[in-house]
Design a protein around this motif. Structure first.
Motif, short mmCIF file in Angstrom:
data_model
loop_
_atom_site.label_atom_id
_atom_site.label_comp_id
_atom_site.label_asym_id
_atom_site.label_seq_id
_atom_site.Cartn_x
_atom_site.Cartn_y
_atom_site.Cartn_z
N ILE A 1 0.71 -1.27 0.10
CA ILE A 1 0.12 0.06 -0.19
C ILE A 1 0.96 1.23 -0.05
O ILE A 1 0.59 2.07 -0.74
CB ILE A 1 -1.15 0.12 1.22
CG1 ILE A 1 -1.92 -1.10 1.06
CG2 ILE A 1 -1.78 1.27 1.44
CD1 ILE A 1 -2.87 -1.40 2.29
N ARG A 2 1.97 1.37 0.97
CA ARG A 2 2.69 2.46 0.94
C ARG A 2 3.36 2.55 -0.15
O ARG A 2 3.65 3.80 -0.96
CB ARG A 2 3.79 2.22 2.19
CG ARG A 2 4.84 3.29 2.23
CD ARG A 2 5.84 3.14 3.35
NE ARG A 2 5.05 3.64 4.57
CZ ARG A 2 4.96 4.90 5.02
NH1 ARG A 2 5.64 5.52 4.38
NH2 ARG A 2 4.06 4.95 6.23
N LEU A 3 4.23 1.45 -1.03
CA LEU A 3 4.52 1.57 -2.19
C LEU A 3 3.76 2.21 -3.32
O LEU A 3 4.13 2.90 -4.27
CB LEU A 3 5.22 0.08 -2.66
CG LEU A 3 5.91 0.12 -3.87
CD1 LEU A 3 7.35 0.82 -3.72
CD2 LEU A 3 6.16 -1.34 -4.26
N GLY A 4 2.36 1.71 -3.40
CA GLY A 4 1.56 2.33 -4.45
C GLY A 4 1.33 3.69 -4.27
O GLY A 4 1.37 4.45 -5.37
N TRP A 5 1.04 4.32 -3.23
CA TRP A 5 0.77 5.69 -3.06
C TRP A 5 2.24 6.72 -3.61
O TRP A 5 2.20 7.84 -3.96
CB TRP A 5 0.35 6.53 -2.02
CG TRP A 5 1.07 6.31 -0.60
CD1 TRP A 5 0.58 5.38 0.64
CD2 TRP A 5 2.15 7.03 -0.09
NE1 TRP A 5 1.52 5.59 1.53
CE2 TRP A 5 2.32 6.65 1.24
CE3 TRP A 5 2.61 8.07 -0.40
CZ2 TRP A 5 3.63 7.26 1.90
CZ3 TRP A 5 3.68 8.96 0.34
CH2 TRP A 5 4.11 8.23 1.48
N GLN A 6 3.38 5.87 -2.93
CA GLN A 6 4.80 6.62 -3.36
C GLN A 6 4.96 6.64 -4.76
O GLN A 6 5.30 7.50 -5.45
CB GLN A 6 5.77 5.95 -2.69
CG GLN A 6 5.71 6.28 -1.00
CD GLN A 6 6.95 5.47 -0.38
OE1 GLN A 6 7.38 4.40 -1.04
NE2 GLN A 6 7.13 5.65 0.66
N ARG A 7 4.55 5.52 -5.62
CA ARG A 7 4.67 5.51 -6.99
C ARG A 7 3.81 6.39 -7.50
O ARG A 7 4.13 6.98 -8.61
CB ARG A 7 4.40 4.09 -7.42
CG ARG A 7 4.57 3.89 -8.93
CD ARG A 7 4.43 2.30 -9.30
NE ARG A 7 3.40 1.86 -8.85
CZ ARG A 7 2.98 0.82 -7.92
NH1 ARG A 7 4.02 0.72 -7.30
NH2 ARG A 7 2.00 0.35 -7.80
N ALA A 8 2.79 6.57 -7.17
CA ALA A 8 1.71 7.41 -7.69
C ALA A 8 2.30 8.95 -7.69
O ALA A 8 1.93 9.69 -8.47
CB ALA A 8 0.15 7.41 -7.01
N GLN A 9 2.69 9.51 -6.68
CA GLN A 9 3.38 10.53 -6.41
C GLN A 9 4.63 10.79 -7.55
O GLN A 9 4.80 11.96 -8.02
CB GLN A 9 3.97 10.83 -5.13
CG GLN A 9 2.82 11.00 -4.07
CD GLN A 9 3.49 11.20 -2.79
OE1 GLN A 9 4.46 11.11 -2.34
NE2 GLN A 9 2.57 11.83 -1.65
#
Length: 485
Positions: free
Chosen positions: A254-262
């Motif tokens: 989950i954390r990796l997902g929002w960091q990638r979106a940014q």
């Protein structure tokens, strides 16, 4: 009696008198002599000396670039070294849409316009005017108001005896070249940022795929542990450990997902697009780390746009010393005016209505309270400041290259060590899992082996991404194919 002027009067009106022609010829002779003898005051420019060394202290020496790689220059489109079509497309789109780049290009056009404005001082100024005035004086019985018609042309030229204008042009030209270097620096910085953000997204996608596979494995391990507990060969503690490991990995994803979106949003802004509507095409993975031609330190003086811009600002400051020193000498302005002035419009262009003036003007400030001396001192101080800034920029550039070389070499060695550690972690996990199924170890040993294997996988991916980022930083430190024209 006819009001029409005789033909000879019109001819006289069309040509200046002989005295005027002689004055013009004499003035042209004076101008020619002055132009030949004119000199430009102030120091002639020489680039400040700066020791850059003969080679980099951490040159590759074949440790991460093949030893038989022939020496070559960085291509202008250096991002093609990575062989990634999506990255190539993003670079092309950024050149068209990036707003920071548009601002830098506008500032460069402003510097070019300043150069054109400075050059205009080398040429005479010519103007024309026409007017009609009606005036009167005293009581009405003294006479009615009178009309005056005027048509004239003027020309003036400041003879650049002491090089004030030429030094100004020299300063503006150096400023224009510094603006071109600033534009190159902006392009290089933005392209480097785009490449690093792109590699970050690709690495994040690989990390996401790794976590997805790991979650599947952990889910199967949890199901196996529950079955073993139902058979009485595993404890509830084993089930709790397997469940906790599964949820922790889900949280990582989950954390990796929002960091990638940014990171994707950052790429959209670099392209000048709205983040909500941007999609990154494909899932190309990480390209191989290319061999970067390093060259010699002296090449930085031409290939680094920030170094080139700093050097041009030194030249600009040097020329402004001459501009300030020229204020100590008199200004010589040559001016001429001619035209027609008459009280009646019908006789406006008759010979009696013609007038002309021609002559030089010499102006010199005798006392200014020290303003000129202060201006020269200020110009010299500005030069010293720019020279120091140039030397500091060169040293910073050398440091950045050395740092990037050290980092690139260390990461290449770390990659090999990480790969060996990953192979060992995978083998350990295989053996521990078999031992657990045979009842030889508890599930805590499996959890530890799984965590170690996942950490080794993630570390190996991180180093691959860091190597690509380091190569991009090295290319930027070397100048990215930029060269000052």
């Amino acid at each position: 009696m006819s009001d029409r002027a005789p033909p000879h009067a019109l001819a006289d009106a069309a040509s200046p008198p002989a005295s005027a022609r002689r004055a013009v010829r004499g003035l042209l002779a004076v101008i020619a002599v002055l132009a030949v003898s004119a000199c430009a005051v102030g120091p002639d420019y020489q680039r400040p000396a700066q020791d850059v060394g003969t080679a980099y202290g951490h040159a590759p020496e074949g440790r991460w670039i093949p030893a038989d790689t022939p020496p070559r220059d960085l291509p202008a489109d250096w991002w093609t070294l990575y062989g990634d079509g999506v990255l190539n497309d993003l670079m092309a789109r950024m050149s068209q849409g990036n707003l920071d780049l548009a601002r830098a290009e506008a500032q460069y056009r402003e510097a070019r316009a300043a150069l054109d404005s400075a050059r205009a001082g080398l040429f005479p100024t010519v103007g024309a005017s026409g007017s009609m005035t009606r005036s009167g004086q005293g009581a009405p019985q003294a006479g009615g108001p009178s009309d005056t018609y005027n048509l004239s042309a003027t020309a003036s030229w400041e003879v650049d005896l002491w090089g004030r204008v030429r030094r100004g042009v020299e300063a503006a030209r150096a400023g224009e070249q510094a603006g071109a270097a600033d534009l190159g620096a902006m392009r290089l910085s933005l392209r480097s940022a785009l490449a690093q953000a792109y590699f970050g997204v690709r690495a994040s996608q690989l990390q996401d795929a790794l976590l997805a596979r790991t979650l599947d494995e952990y889910a199967r391990a949890l199901e196996m542990t529950r079955n073993r507990m139902a058979a009485g060969v595993a404890s509830s503690a084993d089930v709790a450990a397997a469940s906790a490991q599964l949820d922790q990995t889900r949280a990582q994803r989950i954390r990796l997902g929002w960091q990638r979106a940014q990171q994707i949003h950052a790429i959209a802004v670099l392209l000048g697009e709205v983040p909500a509507g941007f999609r990154l095409a494909g899932d190309a993975g990480l390209p191989a780390v290319p061999g970067v031609p390093v060259g010699v330190p002296s090449a930085l003086l031409l290939r680094r746009p920030d170094v080139a811009g700093a050097e041009r600002r030194v030249a600009q400051a040097n020329a402004r010393i001459g501009v300030a020193q020229a204020a100590w000498f008199p200004d010589l302005t040559l001016s001429a005016q001619g035209g027609y002035r008459a009280a009646e419009f019908a006789s406006w262009i008759m010979t009696p209505a013609r007038f002309w003036t021609l002559g030089p003007t010499l102006a010199l400030s005798l006392f200014d309270g020290g303003a000129r001396a202060a201006a020269v001192a200020s110009a010299r101080a500005a030069y010293d400041a720019q020279a120091a800034a140039y030397r500091k920029t060169v040293l910073d550039a050398l440091r950045e290259v050395e740092d990037a070389l050290v980092q690139s070499q260390a990461l290449a060695e770390e990659q090999a060590a990480r790969d060996r550690a990953l192979a060992a972690a995978r083998e350990t996990l295989r053996q521990v899992t078999n031992q657990y199924r045979a009842g030889l170890v508890d599930y805590l040993s499996v959890v530890q082996a799984q965590a170690s294997a996942l950490s080794a996988e993630q570390a190996s991916l991180d180093v691959r991404a860091e190597r690509l980022t380091a190569s991009t930083q090295l290319i930027a430190a070397l100048g990215g194919g930029y060269a000052l024209n």
